[in-house]
Design an enzyme around this catalytic site. Structure first.
Site, PDB file in Angstrom:
ATOM      1  N   ASP A  51      -4.230 -44.494 -15.117  1.00  0.00           N
ATOM      2  CA  ASP A  51      -3.893 -44.232 -16.517  1.00  0.00           C
ATOM      3  C   ASP A  51      -3.430 -42.795 -16.715  1.00  0.00           C
ATOM      4  O   ASP A  51      -3.835 -42.112 -17.661  1.00  0.00           O
ATOM      5  CB  ASP A  51      -5.077 -44.536 -17.436  1.00  0.00           C
ATOM      6  CG  ASP A  51      -4.658 -44.623 -18.900  1.00  0.00           C
ATOM      7  OD1 ASP A  51      -3.488 -44.925 -19.161  1.00  0.00           O
ATOM      8  OD2 ASP A  51      -5.503 -44.375 -19.783  1.00  0.00           O
TER       9      ASP A  51
ATOM     10  N   GLY B 214      -4.968 -41.650 -30.622  1.00  0.00           N
ATOM     11  CA  GLY B 214      -4.124 -40.460 -30.689  1.00  0.00           C
ATOM     12  C   GLY B 214      -4.663 -39.315 -29.856  1.00  0.00           C
ATOM     13  O   GLY B 214      -3.919 -38.408 -29.480  1.00  0.00           O
ATOM     14  N   ASN B 215      -5.970 -39.331 -29.573  1.00  0.00           N
ATOM     15  CA  ASN B 215      -6.564 -38.329 -28.680  1.00  0.00           C
ATOM     16  C   ASN B 215      -6.191 -38.583 -27.224  1.00  0.00           C
ATOM     17  O   ASN B 215      -6.271 -37.673 -26.383  1.00  0.00           O
ATOM     18  CB  ASN B 215      -8.085 -38.325 -28.783  1.00  0.00           C
ATOM     19  CG  ASN B 215      -8.600 -37.403 -29.870  1.00  0.00           C
ATOM     20  OD1 ASN B 215      -9.242 -37.844 -30.812  1.00  0.00           O
ATOM     21  ND2 ASN B 215      -8.316 -36.109 -29.736  1.00  0.00           N
ATOM     22  N   SER B 216      -5.804 -39.807 -26.900  1.00  0.00           N
ATOM     23  CA  SER B 216      -5.515 -40.179 -25.515  1.00  0.00           C
ATOM     24  C   SER B 216      -4.477 -39.245 -24.898  1.00  0.00           C
ATOM     25  O   SER B 216      -3.419 -38.992 -25.478  1.00  0.00           O
ATOM     26  CB  SER B 216      -4.998 -41.615 -25.453  1.00  0.00           C
ATOM     27  OG  SER B 216      -5.987 -42.533 -25.841  1.00  0.00           O
TER      28      SER B 216
ATOM     29  N   GLY C 140       0.484 -57.831  -1.233  1.00  0.00           N
ATOM     30  CA  GLY C 140       1.479 -58.802  -1.667  1.00  0.00           C
ATOM     31  C   GLY C 140       0.913 -60.132  -2.127  1.00  0.00           C
ATOM     32  O   GLY C 140       1.512 -61.178  -1.867  1.00  0.00           O
ATOM     33  N   VAL C 141      -0.226 -60.115  -2.820  1.00  0.00           N
ATOM     34  CA  VAL C 141      -0.783 -61.357  -3.360  1.00  0.00           C
ATOM     35  C   VAL C 141      -1.090 -61.176  -4.843  1.00  0.00           C
ATOM     36  O   VAL C 141      -1.552 -60.132  -5.273  1.00  0.00           O
ATOM     37  CB  VAL C 141      -2.077 -61.785  -2.624  1.00  0.00           C
ATOM     38  CG1 VAL C 141      -1.771 -62.238  -1.216  1.00  0.00           C
ATOM     39  CG2 VAL C 141      -3.109 -60.665  -2.620  1.00  0.00           C
TER      40      VAL C 141
ATOM     41  N   HIS D  31      -0.994 -45.216 -20.715  1.00  0.00           N
ATOM     42  CA  HIS D  31      -0.875 -46.153 -21.827  1.00  0.00           C
ATOM     43  C   HIS D  31      -0.252 -45.518 -23.065  1.00  0.00           C
ATOM     44  O   HIS D  31       0.179 -46.221 -23.978  1.00  0.00           O
ATOM     45  CB  HIS D  31      -2.248 -46.767 -22.167  1.00  0.00           C
ATOM     46  CG  HIS D  31      -3.192 -45.850 -22.876  1.00  0.00           C
ATOM     47  ND1 HIS D  31      -4.183 -45.141 -22.222  1.00  0.00           N
ATOM     48  CD2 HIS D  31      -3.316 -45.529 -24.192  1.00  0.00           C
ATOM     49  CE1 HIS D  31      -4.863 -44.439 -23.105  1.00  0.00           C
ATOM     50  NE2 HIS D  31      -4.364 -44.656 -24.312  1.00  0.00           N
TER      51      HIS D  31
END
Length: 461
Positions: free
Chosen positions: A185, A265-267, A322-323, A155
């Site tokens: 993530d 910002g720590n991410s 595929g749904v 992210h």
């Protein structure tokens, strides 16, 4: 009576001692004067000799290690250093070891709009100019062939037209996105290794314990090279995640819960132990009024295979059904909000608005006559409480015959009650190329379909 029965350890003068003194009286005065010691002097001498003997024996055994002559005696200075070392020095040493490898990751996009959706005209920003859209953190973990690799969060770099990496010395360089994965993530970046010395060392998150001290390093609120400290609140916590940020949970993330301060910002920055090893990748916090000290990090043991896959393939290869789906309970909740209160007393209508009357000619089949038919044409049997509705079928699902409004209730023999359960069953229990059986309802009738899972491509996202 003394504490000891043996006269050797007693402070009294024994009869033998008395006789020895009488016989000694017959000797010359010179000899008598040399041996005429007081009881106190005898005791002192005995204690001194005993102490010296004990010290000699202990020293010999300690020096030779109980018979081994190749072990040296630790010096007094070494023992003193061990006993007087400041335990808080470990935090300083561990932080100094990793901080040079921690970077700021800057997400740049075209025409970044302000909070009101308008372009920032005050700064002269134009739609064709790259602007800073967000900032996070990362850590350099590998260096080879003139390139260095940085791990961060997905992210942090999502939607970026360009990614800049700012080093601890204030310099910056453009990064290439090697690969990213929204589910876990995580993302891997590549930069030039000019001026980069050591790289961070990954630890073992499986050995973490509740209450263990850890530190988070990163760029909270853009303040680079910031360090916070806390403890492991819970080594393993499962947190529901909304991948599309739409408020609907469609994945579960296994994380480490910490009470070290984690801010925007720590991410992507490292969570390290007191040995300076990276044990997690800081990922998120609970941002709610009155909530403090509840942060989360991705365990490094979970991150390693994802990182390896991103380096090798650019993606994490997973089986693809595929749904595109909608949870049944969410659908029913939406219907309850939109239907008038007296709709339960009104006749059911079909898609064309005609009144739907249950067909009794089939002998009262429960799957049709007892089904609930709503104005979208979905027929839901009364005994079905959970499942996922197919909004669109593509790829393998389309080839197997699945259609819009089909209600999936099982994968193989496992009940499926939500999109999260469907995705976790696929990713945890199936591989690319495996066969799978789908149980679903169409027009209130139970059906099954079998298909082979393919590999999800970037075009399928």
């Amino acid at each position: 009576m003394s504490l000891f029965d043996d006269d050797f350890y007693s402070s009294r003068v024994s009869r033998r001692k008395s006789r020895w003194l009488q016989e000694d009286a017959r000797q010359s005065k010179v000899l008598r004067s040399k041996s005429n010691w007081s009881t106190m002097r005898v005791a002192v001498l005995s204690s001194t000799i005993s102490a010296a003997a004990a010290a000699l024996i202990f020293g010999t055994l300690f020096y030779h290690g109980g018979g081994s002559s190749d072990k040296a005696v630790p010096t007094a200075s070494a023992v003193t250093a061990t006993q007087t070392a400041d335990p808080y020095e470990k935090t300083i040493t561990a932080a100094a070891k990793v901080r040079p490898m921690v970077v700021s990751v800057i997400n740049e996009q075209y025409g970044v709009s302000g909070f009101d959706g308008s372009l920032d005209s005050d700064s002269g920003a134009m739609e064709d100019q790259l602007q800073q859209a967000g900032i996070g953190s990362g850590v350099i973990f590998e260096k080879e062939d003139g390139k260095a690799l940085v791990v961060t969060n997905y992210h942090v770099i999502a939607g970026a037209e360009r990614v800049q990496v700012a080093m601890i010395d204030g310099t910056s360089r453009v990064a290439t996105i090697v690969g990213s994965d929204q589910i876990t993530d995580l993302a891997v970046l590549q930069i030039d290794d000019d001026g980069i010395g050591e790289v961070a060392e990954f630890g073992d998150s499986s050995k973490l314990r509740n209450g263990e001290w850890v530190m988070a390093i990163g760029s909270p609120l853009g303040l680079d090279d910031s360090l916070t400290m806390g403890i492991i609140s819970k080594t393993t916590r499962v947190i529901p995640v909304s991948l599309n940020q739409d408020g609907n949970y469609d994945w579960e993330q296994e994380v480490i819960q910490i009470d070290a301060s984690i801010n925007q910002g720590n991410s992507g920055g490292p969570l390290i132990d007191l040995d300076g090893h990276v044990v997690g990748i800081n990922s998120m916090k609970i941002a709610d009024l009155g909530v403090e000290g509840v942060g989360f990090a991705i365990p490094i043991d979970n991150a390693k295979p994802v990182i390896d896959s991103l380096i090798k393939y650019g993606v994490v290869k997973r089986p693809y059904l595929g749904v595109y789906t909608l949870d049944l309970d969410q659908y029913l909740a939406q219907q309850a909000l939109t239907k008038p209160k007296d709709s339960l007393d009104s006749p059911q209508t079909g898609v064309d608005g005609s009144i739907v009357v249950p067909d009794s000619s089939n002998g009262g089949d429960a799957e049709t006559s007892d089904a609930v038919i709503d104005d979208s044409g979905i027929i839901i049997p009364d005994d079905v409480k959970d499942g996922v509705i197919v909004l669109e079928a593509v790829g393998p699902a389309q080839e197997a015959g699945l259609q819009f409004n089909d209600l999936i209730v099982k994968l193989d023999k496992t009940p499926i009650g939500s999109t999260m359960e469907l995705r976790k069953y696929l990713y945890d229990h199936k591989k690319i190329g495996d066969s799978i059986e789908i149980t679903y309802y169409r027009d209130g009738e139970k059906q099954t379909a079998k298909l082979k899972l393919s590999e999800k491509s970037k075009d399928d996202d």
